[in-house]
Design a protein around this motif. Sequence first.
Motif, PDB file in Angstrom:
ATOM      1  N   MET A   1       0.849  -1.195   0.000  1.00 25.01           N
ATOM      2  CA  MET A   1       0.000   0.000   0.000  1.00 25.01           C
ATOM      3  C   MET A   1       0.881   1.240   0.000  1.00 25.01           C
ATOM      4  N   THR A   2       0.531   2.212  -0.828  1.00 26.80           N
ATOM      5  CA  THR A   2       1.237   3.492  -0.878  1.00 26.80           C
ATOM      6  C   THR A   2       0.272   4.592  -0.479  1.00 26.80           C
ATOM      7  N   ILE A   3       0.702   5.470   0.393  1.00 24.04           N
ATOM      8  CA  ILE A   3      -0.148   6.564   0.841  1.00 24.04           C
ATOM      9  C   ILE A   3      -0.101   7.695  -0.180  1.00 24.04           C
ATOM     10  N   ASP A   4      -1.263   8.089  -0.689  1.00 21.95           N
ATOM     11  CA  ASP A   4      -1.372   9.185  -1.651  1.00 21.95           C
ATOM     12  C   ASP A   4      -1.596  10.487  -0.897  1.00 21.95           C
ATOM     13  N   PRO A   5      -0.638  11.421  -0.941  1.00 21.78           N
ATOM     14  CA  PRO A   5      -0.810  12.682  -0.212  1.00 21.78           C
ATOM     15  C   PRO A   5      -2.074  13.435  -0.602  1.00 21.78           C
ATOM     16  N   GLN A   6      -2.553  13.242  -1.842  1.00 21.04           N
ATOM     17  CA  GLN A   6      -3.747  13.939  -2.290  1.00 21.04           C
ATOM     18  C   GLN A   6      -4.992  13.464  -1.549  1.00 21.04           C
ATOM     19  N   SER A   7      -4.897  12.282  -0.946  1.00 18.79           N
ATOM     20  CA  SER A   7      -6.061  11.716  -0.263  1.00 18.79           C
ATOM     21  C   SER A   7      -6.128  12.107   1.205  1.00 18.79           C
ATOM     22  N   PHE A   8      -5.150  12.879   1.683  1.00 20.46           N
ATOM     23  CA  PHE A   8      -5.125  13.227   3.094  1.00 20.46           C
ATOM     24  C   PHE A   8      -6.364  14.044   3.460  1.00 20.46           C
ATOM     25  N   PRO A   9      -7.092  13.656   4.516  1.00 18.14           N
ATOM     26  CA  PRO A   9      -8.155  14.518   5.019  1.00 18.14           C
ATOM     27  C   PRO A   9      -7.538  15.739   5.689  1.00 18.14           C
ATOM     28  N   PRO A  10      -8.288  16.814   5.821  1.00 14.56           N
ATOM     29  CA  PRO A  10      -7.721  18.033   6.404  1.00 14.56           C
ATOM     30  C   PRO A  10      -7.379  17.858   7.872  1.00 14.56           C
ATOM     31  N   LEU A  11      -6.274  18.467   8.284  1.00 15.80           N
ATOM     32  CA  LEU A  11      -5.883  18.461   9.695  1.00 15.80           C
ATOM     33  C   LEU A  11      -6.570  19.602  10.420  1.00 15.80           C
ATOM     34  N   ASP A  12      -7.099  19.324  11.594  1.00 13.25           N
ATOM     35  CA  ASP A  12      -7.661  20.357  12.447  1.00 13.25           C
ATOM     36  C   ASP A  12      -6.687  20.584  13.593  1.00 13.25           C
ATOM     37  N   THR A  13      -5.878  21.633  13.435  1.00 12.91           N
ATOM     38  CA  THR A  13      -4.866  21.916  14.461  1.00 12.91           C
ATOM     39  C   THR A  13      -5.388  22.872  15.526  1.00 12.91           C
ATOM     40  N   SER A  14      -6.700  23.149  15.487  1.00 13.96           N
ATOM     41  CA  SER A  14      -7.285  24.028  16.501  1.00 13.96           C
ATOM     42  C   SER A  14      -7.750  23.246  17.711  1.00 13.96           C
ATOM     43  N   LYS A  15      -7.816  21.909  17.577  1.00 15.21           N
ATOM     44  CA  LYS A  15      -8.281  21.068  18.665  1.00 15.21           C
ATOM     45  C   LYS A  15      -7.247  20.002  18.972  1.00 15.21           C
ATOM     46  N   ALA A  16      -7.070  19.699  20.249  1.00 21.30           N
ATOM     47  CA  ALA A  16      -6.148  18.632  20.645  1.00 21.30           C
ATOM     48  C   ALA A  16      -6.697  17.283  20.202  1.00 21.30           C
ATOM     49  N   HIS A  17      -5.790  16.342  19.956  1.00 23.26           N
ATOM     50  CA  HIS A  17      -6.193  14.992  19.577  1.00 23.26           C
ATOM     51  C   HIS A  17      -5.428  14.004  20.439  1.00 23.26           C
ATOM     52  N   PRO A  18      -6.087  12.935  20.901  1.00 27.73           N
ATOM     53  CA  PRO A  18      -5.419  11.976  21.789  1.00 27.73           C
ATOM     54  C   PRO A  18      -4.111  11.434  21.244  1.00 27.73           C
ATOM     55  N   ALA A  19      -4.045  11.119  19.940  1.00 28.52           N
ATOM     56  CA  ALA A  19      -2.816  10.559  19.375  1.00 28.52           C
ATOM     57  C   ALA A  19      -1.662  11.547  19.463  1.00 28.52           C
ATOM     58  N   ASP A 104      -6.815   9.775  13.333  1.00 31.59           N
ATOM     59  CA  ASP A 104      -6.188  11.097  13.272  1.00 31.59           C
ATOM     60  C   ASP A 104      -5.474  11.258  11.934  1.00 31.59           C
ATOM     61  N   PRO A 105      -5.837  12.274  11.142  1.00 32.34           N
ATOM     62  CA  PRO A 105      -5.185  12.461   9.840  1.00 32.34           C
ATOM     63  C   PRO A 105      -3.666  12.563   9.914  1.00 32.34           C
ATOM     64  N   ILE A 106      -3.117  13.051  11.038  1.00 32.10           N
ATOM     65  CA  ILE A 106      -1.659  13.164  11.112  1.00 32.10           C
ATOM     66  C   ILE A 106      -1.018  11.781  11.155  1.00 32.10           C
ATOM     67  N   VAL A 107      -1.719  10.786  11.701  1.00 28.26           N
ATOM     68  CA  VAL A 107      -1.184   9.427  11.695  1.00 28.26           C
ATOM     69  C   VAL A 107      -1.125   8.913  10.272  1.00 28.26           C
ATOM     70  N   LEU A 108      -2.140   9.231   9.474  1.00 26.76           N
ATOM     71  CA  LEU A 108      -2.118   8.859   8.058  1.00 26.76           C
ATOM     72  C   LEU A 108      -0.906   9.444   7.356  1.00 26.76           C
ATOM     73  N   ARG A 109      -0.573  10.686   7.682  1.00 27.75           N
ATOM     74  CA  ARG A 109       0.571  11.332   7.050  1.00 27.75           C
ATOM     75  C   ARG A 109       1.888  10.627   7.387  1.00 27.75           C
ATOM     76  N   HIS A 110       1.916   9.945   8.516  1.00 26.44           N
ATOM     77  CA  HIS A 110       3.126   9.229   8.924  1.00 26.44           C
ATOM     78  C   HIS A 110       3.014   7.732   8.679  1.00 26.44           C
ATOM     79  N   ALA A 111       1.944   7.319   8.024  1.00 23.57           N
ATOM     80  CA  ALA A 111       1.690   5.887   7.887  1.00 23.57           C
ATOM     81  C   ALA A 111       2.725   5.175   7.034  1.00 23.57           C
ATOM     82  N   GLU A 112       3.417   5.889   6.169  1.00 21.31           N
ATOM     83  CA  GLU A 112       4.471   5.240   5.374  1.00 21.31           C
ATOM     84  C   GLU A 112       5.478   4.549   6.291  1.00 21.31           C
ATOM     85  N   ALA A 113       5.743   5.161   7.454  1.00 19.69           N
ATOM     86  CA  ALA A 113       6.688   4.555   8.400  1.00 19.69           C
ATOM     87  C   ALA A 113       6.143   3.246   8.955  1.00 19.69           C
TER      88      ALA A 113
END
Length: 262
Positions: A1-19, A104-113
Amino acid sequence: MTIDPQSFPPLDTSKAHPARVYDWLLGGKDNYPVDEAVGEQLPPEAKDAARQNRAFMHRASAWLAEQGVDQFLDIGTGIPTKPNLHQIVQDITPTAKVVYTDNDPIVLRHAEALLVSRSEGATDYIQADVRRPQDIVQHARHILDFSRPIALSLIALMHFIPDEQDAHGIVRNLVETLPSGSYLVLSHASSDLYPELSAQVTAEYAKGGIQLGFRTRAEVRRFFDGLDLVTPGLVTATEWFTSAETPAPEGSGIYAGVARVL
């Protein structure tokens, strides 16, 4: 599986997230000021709990791999922190397959790892929420063989699901999809071991917009109803060991257990 950056959902950096708060507690850098603000208000024991919880995951995953389990479904994965679950189990069983899930969308952004698997094995990532277990299982079936034992890993996740969202029902529905010989691995923050600290942590997370549902030992034990808890049973994260070697005693406000599906 390859993560497509175009598919990233928007990050909401105005609210804390547990991850991301958890990442901060572990000393990570993949968080935002809003997450750090929550973390800084937590008691010092919160960092200890994050470390203890991570160490439990390492021990439990390695033990399962040593028992011959070679399929893992890890829900509430969090931001990658080495060693990740697949690195632990594939060091023991190179052919192991691991499916990770987080919302959390930020986890998706790091999912390649998370997808750098040994060539003999496989890893995959699902952007999904545990409150929709059917979506997770449907996707996981493309990677994992649900006719063979699977380890379902719910590490420090279910205390973010309050009772009104049917936390116990969610886990029950997930476990019911697993064949005999599978395992549930679960850790959960307590409300009764250190009540004052638990109340403080719950209040600070609430200020950051994150609702917590810490539970008593009896309430956490319910997640394992109908399953066979392996030795040492439901204990604190620092007490969960399956070998004769145990570390120096260290208090923990996290319950942890591993149980076999009959």
